[in-house]
Design a protein around this motif. Sequence first.
Motif, PDB file in Angstrom:
ATOM      1  N   VAL A  39       1.940  -8.559   1.941  1.00 46.91           N
ATOM      2  CA  VAL A  39       1.083  -7.528   2.641  1.00 46.91           C
ATOM      3  C   VAL A  39       0.079  -8.496   3.501  1.00 46.91           C
ATOM      4  CG1 VAL A  39       1.526  -5.782   0.851  1.00 46.91           C
ATOM      5  CG2 VAL A  39      -0.482  -7.379   0.831  1.00 46.91           C
ATOM      6  N   TYR A  40      -0.466  -7.588   4.213  1.00 44.36           N
ATOM      7  CA  TYR A  40      -1.719  -7.921   5.059  1.00 44.36           C
ATOM      8  C   TYR A  40      -2.972  -7.075   4.503  1.00 44.36           C
ATOM      9  CZ  TYR A  40       1.316 -10.109   8.535  1.00 44.36           C
ATOM     10  OH  TYR A  40       2.070 -10.767   9.188  1.00 44.36           O
ATOM     11  N   THR A  41      -3.716  -7.937   3.888  1.00 45.09           N
ATOM     12  CA  THR A  41      -5.180  -7.711   3.369  1.00 45.09           C
ATOM     13  C   THR A  41      -5.902  -8.939   3.112  1.00 45.09           C
ATOM     14  OG1 THR A  41      -6.231  -6.377   1.687  1.00 45.09           O
ATOM     15  CG2 THR A  41      -4.293  -7.956   0.994  1.00 45.09           C
ATOM     16  N   TYR A  98       8.150   1.013   0.436  1.00 43.88           N
ATOM     17  CA  TYR A  98       8.656   2.402   0.861  1.00 43.88           C
ATOM     18  C   TYR A  98       8.621   2.484   2.418  1.00 43.88           C
ATOM     19  CZ  TYR A  98       3.585   2.835   1.123  1.00 43.88           C
ATOM     20  OH  TYR A  98       1.990   3.032   1.742  1.00 43.88           O
ATOM     21  N   ASP A  99       8.813   3.497   2.922  1.00 45.78           N
ATOM     22  CA  ASP A  99       8.928   3.743   4.364  1.00 45.78           C
ATOM     23  C   ASP A  99       7.640   2.979   5.217  1.00 45.78           C
ATOM     24  OD1 ASP A  99      11.344   4.782   4.160  1.00 45.78           O
ATOM     25  OD2 ASP A  99      10.543   6.773   4.441  1.00 45.78           O
ATOM     26  N   HIS A 100       6.434   3.138   4.835  1.00 44.95           N
ATOM     27  CA  HIS A 100       5.343   2.785   5.612  1.00 44.95           C
ATOM     28  C   HIS A 100       4.530   1.652   4.969  1.00 44.95           C
ATOM     29  CE1 HIS A 100       6.309   6.255   8.218  1.00 44.95           C
ATOM     30  NE2 HIS A 100       6.275   6.991   7.007  1.00 44.95           N
ATOM     31  N   GLY A 101       5.064   0.963   3.804  1.00 45.74           N
ATOM     32  CA  GLY A 101       4.193  -0.321   3.445  1.00 45.74           C
ATOM     33  C   GLY A 101       4.808  -0.570   2.027  1.00 45.74           C
ATOM     34  N   VAL A 102       3.852  -1.122   1.369  1.00 48.95           N
ATOM     35  CA  VAL A 102       4.092  -1.822  -0.216  1.00 48.95           C
ATOM     36  C   VAL A 102       3.255  -1.282  -1.376  1.00 48.95           C
ATOM     37  CG1 VAL A 102       4.311  -3.886  -1.220  1.00 48.95           C
ATOM     38  CG2 VAL A 102       5.168  -3.902   0.980  1.00 48.95           C
ATOM     39  N   GLN A 103       3.833  -0.963  -2.274  1.00 44.41           N
ATOM     40  CA  GLN A 103       2.931  -0.649  -3.576  1.00 44.41           C
ATOM     41  C   GLN A 103       2.932  -1.887  -4.479  1.00 44.41           C
ATOM     42  OE1 GLN A 103       4.639   2.997  -5.044  1.00 44.41           O
ATOM     43  NE2 GLN A 103       3.441   4.252  -3.831  1.00 44.41           N
ATOM     44  N   LEU A 104       1.795  -2.187  -5.006  1.00 36.36           N
ATOM     45  CA  LEU A 104       1.697  -3.017  -5.877  1.00 36.36           C
ATOM     46  C   LEU A 104       1.218  -2.224  -7.176  1.00 36.36           C
ATOM     47  CD1 LEU A 104       1.307  -5.928  -7.092  1.00 36.36           C
ATOM     48  CD2 LEU A 104      -1.197  -5.806  -6.226  1.00 36.36           C
ATOM     49  N   ILE A 105       2.310  -2.386  -8.427  1.00 34.01           N
ATOM     50  CA  ILE A 105       1.879  -1.673  -9.523  1.00 34.01           C
ATOM     51  C   ILE A 105       1.613  -2.888 -10.723  1.00 34.01           C
ATOM     52  CG2 ILE A 105       3.016  -0.216 -11.047  1.00 34.01           C
ATOM     53  CD1 ILE A 105       4.965   0.472  -8.769  1.00 34.01           C
ATOM     54  N   VAL A 106       0.460  -2.408 -11.543  1.00 36.11           N
ATOM     55  CA  VAL A 106       0.075  -3.518 -12.641  1.00 36.11           C
ATOM     56  C   VAL A 106       0.322  -2.143 -13.818  1.00 36.11           C
ATOM     57  CG1 VAL A 106      -1.658  -4.525 -13.958  1.00 36.11           C
ATOM     58  CG2 VAL A 106      -1.789  -4.505 -11.227  1.00 36.11           C
ATOM     59  N   GLU A 107       1.237  -2.437 -14.484  1.00 31.84           N
ATOM     60  CA  GLU A 107       1.514  -1.726 -15.625  1.00 31.84           C
ATOM     61  C   GLU A 107       1.473  -2.419 -16.912  1.00 31.84           C
ATOM     62  OE1 GLU A 107       6.218  -0.660 -16.857  1.00 31.84           O
ATOM     63  OE2 GLU A 107       5.646   0.442 -15.093  1.00 31.84           O
ATOM     64  N   CYS A 158     -11.169  -0.894  -2.443  1.00 26.81           N
ATOM     65  CA  CYS A 158      -9.866  -0.373  -2.009  1.00 26.81           C
ATOM     66  C   CYS A 158     -10.128   0.383  -0.649  1.00 26.81           C
ATOM     67  CB  CYS A 158      -8.786   0.415  -2.921  1.00 26.81           C
ATOM     68  SG  CYS A 158      -8.306  -0.827  -4.179  1.00 26.81           S
ATOM     69  N   GLU A 159     -11.144   1.476  -0.941  1.00 27.57           N
ATOM     70  CA  GLU A 159     -11.499   2.464   0.090  1.00 27.57           C
ATOM     71  C   GLU A 159     -11.808   1.707   1.324  1.00 27.57           C
ATOM     72  OE1 GLU A 159     -14.879   5.870   1.039  1.00 27.57           O
ATOM     73  OE2 GLU A 159     -14.574   5.192  -1.062  1.00 27.57           O
ATOM     74  N   LYS A 160     -12.812   0.500   1.347  1.00 30.76           N
ATOM     75  CA  LYS A 160     -13.015  -0.043   2.472  1.00 30.76           C
ATOM     76  C   LYS A 160     -11.958  -1.140   2.931  1.00 30.76           C
ATOM     77  CE  LYS A 160     -18.009  -0.185   0.852  1.00 30.76           C
ATOM     78  NZ  LYS A 160     -18.552   0.404   1.995  1.00 30.76           N
ATOM     79  N   LEU A 161     -11.039  -1.394   2.104  1.00 29.58           N
ATOM     80  CA  LEU A 161      -9.958  -2.083   2.875  1.00 29.58           C
ATOM     81  C   LEU A 161      -8.959  -1.414   3.063  1.00 29.58           C
ATOM     82  CD1 LEU A 161     -10.003  -5.138   0.104  1.00 29.58           C
ATOM     83  CD2 LEU A 161     -10.752  -5.151   2.397  1.00 29.58           C
ATOM     84  N   GLY A 162      -8.789  -0.098   2.918  1.00 23.81           N
ATOM     85  CA  GLY A 162      -7.688   0.885   3.365  1.00 23.81           C
ATOM     86  C   GLY A 162      -6.560   0.725   2.398  1.00 23.81           C
ATOM     87  N   ILE A 163      -6.822   0.738   1.330  1.00 28.08           N
ATOM     88  CA  ILE A 163      -5.713   0.707   0.314  1.00 28.08           C
ATOM     89  C   ILE A 163      -5.976   1.907  -0.581  1.00 28.08           C
ATOM     90  CG2 ILE A 163      -4.796  -0.570  -1.744  1.00 28.08           C
ATOM     91  CD1 ILE A 163      -6.149  -3.294  -0.296  1.00 28.08           C
ATOM     92  N   GLU A 164      -4.916   2.568  -0.964  1.00 25.68           N
ATOM     93  CA  GLU A 164      -5.084   3.620  -1.950  1.00 25.68           C
ATOM     94  C   GLU A 164      -4.807   3.120  -3.173  1.00 25.68           C
ATOM     95  OE1 GLU A 164      -2.333   7.700  -2.962  1.00 25.68           O
ATOM     96  OE2 GLU A 164      -2.069   6.672  -1.328  1.00 25.68           O
ATOM     97  N   ILE A 165      -5.734   3.486  -4.157  1.00 26.81           N
ATOM     98  CA  ILE A 165      -5.448   3.299  -5.763  1.00 26.81           C
ATOM     99  C   ILE A 165      -5.420   4.453  -6.208  1.00 26.81           C
ATOM    100  CG2 ILE A 165      -8.029   3.110  -5.824  1.00 26.81           C
ATOM    101  CD1 ILE A 165      -7.411   0.812  -8.017  1.00 26.81           C
ATOM    102  N   PHE A 213      -0.649  -0.219  -0.062  1.00 27.51           N
ATOM    103  CA  PHE A 213      -0.980  -0.916   1.057  1.00 27.51           C
ATOM    104  C   PHE A 213      -0.107  -0.180   2.298  1.00 27.51           C
ATOM    105  CE2 PHE A 213      -1.158  -3.941  -2.116  1.00 27.51           C
ATOM    106  CZ  PHE A 213      -2.511  -4.884  -1.917  1.00 27.51           C
ATOM    107  N   PRO A 214      -0.993   0.340   3.232  1.00 29.42           N
ATOM    108  CA  PRO A 214      -0.658   1.204   4.032  1.00 29.42           C
ATOM    109  C   PRO A 214       0.304   0.791   5.341  1.00 29.42           C
ATOM    110  CG  PRO A 214      -2.582   0.770   4.551  1.00 29.42           C
ATOM    111  CD  PRO A 214      -2.521   0.151   3.443  1.00 29.42           C
TER     112      PRO A 214
END
Length: 334
Positions: free
Chosen positions: A217-219, A252-261, A303-310, A326-327
């Motif tokens: 991702v780009y972050t 997904y269509d517009h980015g990547v999801q990172l999941i900590v399970e 996350c809010e400041k980096l544009g990441i949804e959590i 990650f958008p």
Amino acid sequence: MRLSDYIKDKIMTYLLHLLCMILLTFFFYITGYNKNAVSLILFCWCLILILWTGVGYVRRKQYFTEAEHILEQAGQRYLLGELLPPSSRLEDCLYRELILKSNKSVIERIRKIEDTQKEYREYIESWVHEIKAPITGIQLMCENHKDPVTRQIMLENKKIENDVDMVLYYARMENVYKDYMIEKTDLQSATSEILMKNKQYLISSGISARVECPDPVYTDKKWILFILNQLVLNSVKYKKEGTQIHIYTKTYDHGVQLIVEDTGVGIPQEEIPRIFEKGFTGTNGRMGGRSTGMGLYLCSRLCEKLGIEIRAESECGEETRMILTFPVSAYLLK
């Protein structure tokens, strides 16, 4: 501004006009003045008064409508005194002068508070860097003299280091835009780095972890490492026997999801909407007495400041999934 409010504001003027009309009528009556002429005079008087009211209302409404529009468009609303439209009315000029004086006092107070906060933040950052030296020293000494006692000291030292990092990132949070660089980040290596950092903590807690993060991702790597570290520490903090951590990515269509399970104690459904609130510890935190309610709050703000949804998904007593979205993925930027 409503017409009824304007009329209420002028009620004393209207009462004065009414009194004058009554006195004039009485004067004409005792002097034997023609009744029709008196009626015509009173009619013209009322007509002029109505026109005066209408014109005054329209002018005041236009003035305050323009002022409200300026206020809505202004980026710094406390500067309204400098932005108010010009007016020929004395009371408007006096109010403007009072607002300007008040704004000047407010601005001076804000600057003093900002200077104080800046000094405090700089002190905290300096203190964090100073305290990191003895923390590193303790870590090195324990690694050179390994035994059951030093291993336990290493674990407690690691907790101190994590708390110190949290203080540093909290102090820098408002100025994160000055301290980040967006670049291609390998989530596989970033996640592995966090797991290696907490290896002793994971082993002593009896927790196994696996990573499947092939999607870059780009972050900002430094800030995402802090977020991942907090999520892993939460998984360890709220563990149960046989807890496992699985960190993986989904595209997904517009980015990547990172999941900590993790398969820990989970989060009650009614508490999920509040876990990112500042100071919220929840049922699990109160039972263990180990939570400050700051870890997930910091993650959420960063996350809010980096544009990441959590967001979080959980089944109480079964598992918890923390999902970072990650958008824009690396594939879209190729």
